[in-house]
Write a protein that holds these residues in place. Structure first.
Motif, PDB file in Angstrom:
ATOM      1  N   THR A   1      -5.744   0.192  -9.013  1.00  0.00           N
ATOM      2  CA  THR A   1      -5.672   1.631  -8.748  1.00  0.00           C
ATOM      3  C   THR A   1      -6.488   2.387  -9.776  1.00  0.00           C
ATOM      4  OG1 THR A   1      -3.762   2.240 -10.137  1.00  0.00           O
ATOM      5  CG2 THR A   1      -3.282   1.329  -7.942  1.00  0.00           C
TER       6      THR A   1
ATOM      7  N   GLN B   1       0.281   6.501  -6.896  1.00  0.00           N
ATOM      8  CA  GLN B   1      -0.918   5.780  -7.333  1.00  0.00           C
ATOM      9  C   GLN B   1      -2.125   6.005  -6.420  1.00  0.00           C
ATOM     10  OE1 GLN B   1      -1.267   3.191 -10.186  1.00  0.00           O
ATOM     11  NE2 GLN B   1      -0.061   4.997 -10.675  1.00  0.00           N
ATOM     12  N   SER B   2      -2.029   6.931  -5.487  1.00  0.00           N
ATOM     13  CA  SER B   2      -3.156   7.181  -4.587  1.00  0.00           C
ATOM     14  C   SER B   2      -4.286   7.901  -5.304  1.00  0.00           C
ATOM     15  CB  SER B   2      -2.706   8.044  -3.405  1.00  0.00           C
ATOM     16  OG  SER B   2      -1.837   7.341  -2.569  1.00  0.00           O
TER      17      SER B   2
ATOM     18  N   GLY C   1      -8.383   2.509  -4.266  1.00  0.00           N
ATOM     19  CA  GLY C   1      -7.269   1.727  -4.784  1.00  0.00           C
ATOM     20  C   GLY C   1      -6.715   0.842  -3.693  1.00  0.00           C
TER      21      GLY C   1
ATOM     22  N   LEU D   1       2.742   1.829  -3.318  1.00  0.00           N
ATOM     23  CA  LEU D   1       1.876   2.409  -4.349  1.00  0.00           C
ATOM     24  C   LEU D   1       1.694   3.911  -4.122  1.00  0.00           C
ATOM     25  CD1 LEU D   1      -0.855  -0.357  -4.663  1.00  0.00           C
ATOM     26  CD2 LEU D   1       0.711   0.362  -6.483  1.00  0.00           C
TER      27      LEU D   1
ATOM     28  N   SER E   1       0.840  -1.200   0.000  1.00  0.00           N
ATOM     29  CA  SER E   1       0.000   0.000   0.000  1.00  0.00           C
ATOM     30  C   SER E   1       0.874   1.249   0.000  1.00  0.00           C
ATOM     31  CB  SER E   1      -0.910   0.005   1.234  1.00  0.00           C
ATOM     32  OG  SER E   1      -1.786  -1.106   1.229  1.00  0.00           O
TER      33      SER E   1
ATOM     34  N   SER F   1      -5.593   4.879 -11.727  1.00  0.00           N
ATOM     35  CA  SER F   1      -4.555   5.653 -12.412  1.00  0.00           C
ATOM     36  C   SER F   1      -5.160   6.628 -13.425  1.00  0.00           C
ATOM     37  CB  SER F   1      -3.615   4.679 -13.129  1.00  0.00           C
ATOM     38  OG  SER F   1      -2.924   5.316 -14.177  1.00  0.00           O
TER      39      SER F   1
END
Ligand code: ZN
Length: 236
Positions: A101, A27-28, A33, A22, A19, A103
């Motif tokens: 995610t 990627q948050s 996600g 990412l 987590s 993205s």
């Protein structure tokens, strides 16, 4: 760090690391996600609880979710989209970890509806054959049936674009699933940048691309990239 858990505690530690890696890679999407790790005892998927950002995750915010959606361990609530993880793991015995995610780059690229070309090292993972796309819905994967449909679209691939939603990636371990998500996001962004400047006229040939990705994205390179992201995330 270890890549495949043999205990619940190790699975929790990996889910935390995934987590946070990412998040470190950008990627948050606020609290959405998630990354998951297959339970070594076959009970389901270890993944972050809902309501928290990827960068906010620690051991207390990881839950074990069964294929039926029951929270078997941990105090948090499960994500609505848990079937992404449990259904892909059910279909793919080779998969030890799953990432989903939202993205932005994946969504912008998916809107063009063109093949993803190997323009970079990252892109070499997603061509020959082209990365698959899940087009049944751009909505939430909130049922076992939708999870199964997504798993079918993924097939044997390492990743699948989800137009109007995001992406899913898988790996034999968490490092591979996380790195594949980060690299797919990057490959989409690179092609968007190139296409904004003009038509694509050069990309890697099949022979060259297939040969190079085995070297560029070997297990040790993937692990090194993942470990870097975990370090970048900093102490919890
Ligand atoms: Zn989603």
């Amino acid at each position: 760090m270890i890549t495949t858990p043999s205990t619940g505690s190790e699975a929790i530690a990996l889910a935390v690391a995934g987590s946070r890696a990412l998040a470190a890679a950008g990627q948050s999407d606020m609290v959405w996600g998630h990354a998951s790790v297959r339970d070594p005892d076959g009970r389901g998927a270890w993944m972050k609880a809902s309501g928290w950002g990827l960068e906010e995750i620690d051991e207390s915010r990881i839950v074990l979710v069964s294929p039926d959606g029951d929270v078997l361990h941990g105090a948090g609530r499960r994500h609505i989209e848990y079937p992404i993880h449990t259904e892909v793991m059910a279909r793919r015995a080779d998969v030890g970890a799953v990432v989903h995610t939202h993205s932005d780059a994946a969504n912008a690229f998916s809107a063009l509806d063109v093949p993803l070309r190997p323009l970079s090292h990252a892109g070499s993972l997603f061509s020959y054959p082209d990365v698959p796309r899940f087009t049944l819905t751009g909505g939430l994967i909130s049922s076992s049936e939708l999870g199964q449909a997504l798993a079918a679209a993924l097939g044997a691939a390492p990743a699948c674009l989800m137009p109007q939603h995001g992406l899913i990636t898988v790996g034999k371990n968490l490092a591979a699933a996380v790195m594949t998500a980060v690299l797919l996001d990057r490959a989409c962004r690179t092609q968007l940048t190139a296409m904004a400047a003009g038509p694509l006229t050069r990309w890697g040939s099949e022979d060259d691309t297939v040969a190079k990705r085995a070297v560029v994205w070997s297990d040790s390179q993937v692990a090194a990239g993942f470990d870097y992201l975990v370090r970048s995330a900093g102490p919890r």
